[in-house]
Write an enzyme that holds these catalytic residues in place. Structure first.
Site, short mmCIF file in Angstrom:
data_model
loop_
_atom_site.label_atom_id
_atom_site.label_comp_id
_atom_site.label_asym_id
_atom_site.label_seq_id
_atom_site.Cartn_x
_atom_site.Cartn_y
_atom_site.Cartn_z
N GLY A 23 0.82 -1.20 0.00
CA GLY A 23 0.00 0.00 0.00
C GLY A 23 0.85 1.25 0.00
N CYS A 24 0.29 2.34 0.50
CA CYS A 24 1.01 3.62 0.54
C CYS A 24 2.33 3.47 1.27
CB CYS A 24 0.13 4.65 1.22
SG CYS A 24 0.96 6.22 1.51
#
Length: 236
Positions: A58-59
């Protein structure tokens, strides 16, 4: 793309939106916080020099923040891996068609923390490994979860650990984290580095990443420490 632009322009709107979109906690039982078991297969030796782990989930803001707070980790760099050098730029990666995943390069001292311990933290607090091509509010192949192994030992540890977690049904759905060879890692733009600590009041950070850091401190107190770059700033 929505993540970074919208939260610079509309922080309050972003906070409202993310109240219901916060990333799922990677826990063994929904709604409960759990420390996953240590890998049954781990590094069999330590070296006199640092080693490197490259992970994506993810981020990269939140993943970076988690690993910056682990004893034995010397440096963490946010960046891109999985694609080519000419597309390793945020605007292009955000299109989701470059092959890159937002990743972090973790440089660590294997005499203080093992590769297996890093994976234990990764799967316990840093992501939900059952989400395919997304994490929480972020969607696209650039947000997929990946273990980029640098050598055969890392491959064996990663695949063995995923098999171990699968066998004990650690999650309520299949683990979709990829285990693929590391071809290259490209550092992200300077404004992405240490983003968590430079922008602690960003609504995205508050709702999605601060809980990960809190869970690290709660579940792994023996590994938790203040990040080195903050210590260096305080000393100066």
């Amino acid at each position: 793309m929505f993540r970074h632009r919208a939260f610079r322009l509309l922080p309050f709107l972003g906070a409202i939106l993310l109240t219901g979109l916060a990333a799922c906690q990677p826990t063994a039982v929904a709604g409960e916080l759990a420390r996953l078991p240590a890998p049954a297969v781990d590094s069999t030796h330590s070296t006199a020099h640092n080693e490197v782990a490259v992970l994506a989930g993810g981020c990269f803001w939140g993943i970076e923040a988690v690993f910056e707070r682990i004893k034995g980790v010397q440096r963490v760099t946010a960046g891109y891996s999985g694609g080519d050098a000419d597309t390793a730029h945020y605007e292009e990666v955000g299109n989701g068609d470059t092959g890159h995943a937002e990743s972090v390069k973790v440089e660590f001292d294997p005499s203080r923390v093992s590769y297996g311990q890093l994976l234990q933290v990764f799967f316990s607090v840093a992501l939900n490994p059952t989400e395919l091509n997304r994490q929480g509010p972020d969607s696209g192949t650039q947000y997929r979860s990946v273990v980029f192994y640098a050598n055969d030992e890392q491959r064996k540890i990663a695949t063995g650990y995923i098999a171990q977690l699968t066998s004990i049904k650690a999650f309520g759905a299949p683990i979709v984290t990829q285990v693929v060879p590391l071809k290259a890692f490209y550092p992200a733009e300077a404004y992405h580095q240490h983003y968590y600590d430079l922008h602690p009041n960003n609504p995205y950070i508050v709702f999605n990443d601060a809980p990960k850091v809190a869970h690290l401190q709660q579940l792994f107190p023996e590994l938790y420490q203040a990040p080195q770059h903050l210590v260096e700033v305080q000393l100066h």
